[in-house]
Design an enzyme around this catalytic site. Structure first.
Site, PDB file in Angstrom:
ATOM      1  N   LYS A 190       0.812  -1.227   0.000  1.00 42.27           N
ATOM      2  CA  LYS A 190       0.000   0.000   0.000  1.00 42.27           C
ATOM      3  C   LYS A 190       0.843   1.274   0.000  1.00 42.27           C
ATOM      4  CE  LYS A 190      -4.375  -1.526   1.954  1.00 42.27           C
ATOM      5  NZ  LYS A 190      -5.381  -1.322   2.988  1.00 42.27           N
TER       6      LYS A 190
ATOM      7  N   ASP B 122     -10.267   3.072   1.610  1.00 39.11           N
ATOM      8  CA  ASP B 122     -10.430   2.518   2.964  1.00 39.11           C
ATOM      9  C   ASP B 122     -11.077   3.553   3.885  1.00 39.11           C
ATOM     10  OD1 ASP B 122      -9.369  -0.030   2.581  1.00 39.11           O
ATOM     11  OD2 ASP B 122      -7.320   0.623   2.962  1.00 39.11           O
TER      12      ASP B 122
END
Ligand code: NAP
Length: 279
Positions: A68, A104
């Site tokens: 990420k 997210d």
């Protein structure tokens, strides 16, 4: 034919293919969602995969642990959310620019609001959240809550991790040591979020919440863990009369938001949830 996928390692238990297959079906789109296991020590493989997105061969790529943050140097642009969070979970190529986004944070907020909405708690006026843990997912959760006007107290076992977050959100964030949890005044806390892996399979007997410490009165408890579906933290919070949820809804929501970015279509959340709730 839309080609989507996920880069991460390991990916054996990922639920994302089922969620995106359900989204493609529900939106009547022809497509495929492939898993791309890329080990952490293989930057060349990551670079090659991103080249396929740039070339238009892959239309949308999700990114998960451990990439990420590692993907960021390979990208041409970051959305403001990805920039502020310092992590990317969605990649696409627009106008020739390989772009990283983060769903997210909005995924968490959309799901947690479902549990906050029906609760009649005078503390909600104060919007004070307590976050357990300061790792990757805590960065998205803190960003989402601070942008939504919450004051956040974060407890972390490593001061260095917490201070990196503090630098980003100084005015709305207080950081304390995990070991101080029992001595904090939690009377105004209306939302408790676990972002640690404590309680996750294969250790479902663990909880991040200290045994014997009462939960903040009337708070909603949200555990980012989604495996098992009911964690010890959630079970104990429910037994104490609190509204509590694990993170499957967040997983579905971040996937649905990524799908919207890639395809412009809004998949029905209940259909996506049903595709994974019994897994
Ligand atoms: P991470 O980056 O490794 O961060 C975990 C945090 O928990 C770190 O601050 C870590 O501290 C802390 N921690 C671990 N063990 C602890 C302990 N015994 N006591 C106190 N603190 C402890 O992991 P992550 O990516 O944030 O993921 C965390 C959890 O969230 C995982 O279970 C993951 O599956 C879940 N998650 C769910 C979603 C969703 O969509 N629902 C999305 C993302 C993540 P140290 O660094 O000191 O170890």
């Amino acid at each position: 034919m839309i080609r989507l996928g996920l880069a991460g390692f390991p990916l054996g238990h990922s639920l994302s293919p089922r969620i995106h297959a359900a989204a493609l079906r529900a939106c009547e789109l022809r497509g495929i969602y492939d898993l791309h296991p890329v080990p952490p020590d293989d930057p060349a493989a990551l670079h090659h995969l991103l080249g396929r997105v740039r070339a238009g061969e892959i239309h949308g790529l999700n990114v998960t642990i451990p990439h990420k943050q590692a993907v960021i140097p390979y990208l041409d642009a970051l959305t403001p959310a990805a920039q502020a969070i310092g992590a990317v979970n969605v990649i696409y190529c627009r106008d020739g620019k390989l772009t990283g986004d983060n769903t997210d944070a909005p995924g968490f907020l959309a799901d947690v609001k479902k549990f906050l909405a029906p609760v009649d708690n005078p503390n909600f006026e104060q919007r004070h959240a307590l976050i357990l843990g300061a790792g990757g997912s805590a960065r998205s959760v803190v960003y989402a809550l601070v942008c939504d006007g919450w004051q956040v107290t974060l407890v972390a076992r490593r001061a260095g991790q917490a201070s990196a977050l503090l630098a980003l959100h100084a005015s709305a964030l207080t950081c304390r040591a995990f070991s101080d949890l029992a001595s904090l005044d939690l009377s105004s806390v209306s939302l408790l979020v676990n972002t640690t892996p404590l309680g996750m399979t294969p250790n479902p007997q663990h909880s991040p919440w200290p045994g014997g410490l009462p939960f903040p009165r009337g708070a909603v408890v949200y555990d980012l863990i989604y495996n098992p579906r009911e964690t010890l933290l959630v079970r104990e919070a429910r037994a104490a009369g609190l509204r509590a949820a694990t993170g499957l809804g967040m997983l579905v929501e971040q996937a649905a938001l990524a799908f919207e970015i890639w395809t412009g279509q809004r998949p029905p959340r209940d259909v996506l949830f049903a595709a994974v709730e019994d897994s």
